[in-house]
Design a protein around this motif. Structure first.
Motif: not given
Ligand code: SF4
Length: 352
Positions: A147, A199-200, A219, A224
């Motif tokens: 994030v 999720v992450c 993101r 990522v």
């Molecule tokens: S990488 Fe994807 S899943 Fe992880 S916090 Fe960022 S947006 Fe959310």
């Protein structure tokens, strides 16, 4: 991006998506502590039956403090990292003897217990008591580094301290905006870990369903896959062990691992670490002059970076042998299930 803006969407997401886990149905600090210790290095689905069995058998601090060591380690058999369970019993005895059996309610008191560090202390205080204490585990690190867009390794101390400081600020912010009857410290900390678990994820995170997608630097910058920066794993080391099941009239010989050793308190069949080219027959002759051994099975198992190969030989004897070099007990095969065996030797016992 204001990092505090992640708190509200995360809490909302958690309210809808939290898994119904058995330890989430209680605020008993003992039950929360047991779950947190079990969950270290172990997956949720593995822990559930262990936690349920444990809570039925040892429902409170007094039961754990007064239990026999064999009962406690038998309940832990298969979970690994056994120093955890020994520390738990030490902690339970300390709570019984020095806190009148009442679980400490402040971070310093919880962290003074054997086997409890900053993470577990924060987890118990926030989840059981809703105190605004931060927690940082692998899931939290992954979510926050992505994030915020932290590209340095989170293993570096200053980076990790920064993540603790962020989390501290976030959990306090969550508590500051808490409505009556809400438990935002508990919910926020669990939400961060739940998002990391569901999720992450380490690989192929589900960004499309993430409540933080609009705020996530990794993101936006297409990083990522490279955040968090992880150090390469240490190379695996191969180890070879040779062991013997001495079977005399339906009984087998087992030894208890001495205190101070890995897996102390657990039982196993006599075995030795040997070089890659060692000869099992020669080893048997030197330590167990009992006759011909036949290969029963080979168990390959990993412990941290070690890849262990355990070759187990069966020796059937008609007279009770004198095992001058070994200290242990003869146990009937029918009762071997009751003994807490190390994971590899439990697999061997199943082959018998
Ligand atoms: S990488 Fe994807 S899943 Fe992880 S916090 Fe960022 S947006 Fe959310």
């Amino acid at each position: 991006m204001r990092l505090r803006s992640i708190v509200a969407p995360l809490l909302k997401w958690f309210a809808k998506n939290a898994r119904d886990l058995p330890w989430r149905r209680t605020r008993d600090p003992y039950a929360v502590w047991v779950s947190e210790i079990m969950l270290q290095q172990t997956q949720v689905k593995t822990v559930i039956p262990y936690w349920e069995r444990w809570m039925k058998r040892l429902p409170d601090i007094t039961a754990l403090a007064n239990a026999r060591e064999d009962t406690v380690i038998k309940l832990w058999e298969g979970l690994g990292y056994y120093s955890r369970v020994r520390n738990m019993q030490k902690a339970a005895r300390l709570i019984r003897d020095e806190h009148g059996g009442r679980f400490p309610r402040d971070l310093a008191g919880v962290m003074a217990l054997p086997g409890v560090g900053r993470y577990t202390g924060g987890a118990v205080c926030s989840i059981a008591f809703n105190q605004s204490e931060p927690i940082v585990d692998g899931n939290v690190i992954r979510v926050l580094t992505r994030v915020v867009g932290i590209e340095e390794s989170p293993k570096a101390k200053p980076v990790l301290e920064k993540i603790w400081a962020f989390t501290d600020d976030l959990v306090k912010h969550a508590v500051a905006r808490q409505q009556p009857r809400q438990r935002n410290a508990s919910a926020f900390n669990q939400a961060m870990m739940e998002l990391g678990a569901l999720v992450c994820r380490p690989r192929n995170p589900l960004c499309g369903g993430c409540p933080l997608q609009g705020r996530c630097t990794a993101r936006k910058e297409n990083k990522v896959e490279t955040i968090p920066a992880l150090a390469k794993r240490a190379a695996a080391t191969k180890r070879r062990f040779i062991g013997f099941i001495i079977n005399w009239r339906g009984k087998v010989f087992v030894q208890r691992r001495p205190s101070g050793d890995v897996n102390a308190g657990f039982w196993e069949f006599p075995n030795w670490e040997v070089s890659a080219d060692a000869d099992a027959a020669h080893l048997a002759k030197a330590n167990l002059p009992l006759g011909q051994a036949e290969l029963l099975c080979v168990i390959n198992h990993s412990v941290t970076r070690y890849r262990n190969r355990l070759e187990m030989f069966l020796l059937r004897v008609s007279r009770k042998p004198r095992l001058a070099k070994l200290h242990g007990e003869w146990v009937s095969l029918a009762k071997i299930d009751k003994f807490p065996l190390t994971a590899a030797h439990r697999k061997v016992a199943k082959r018998l």
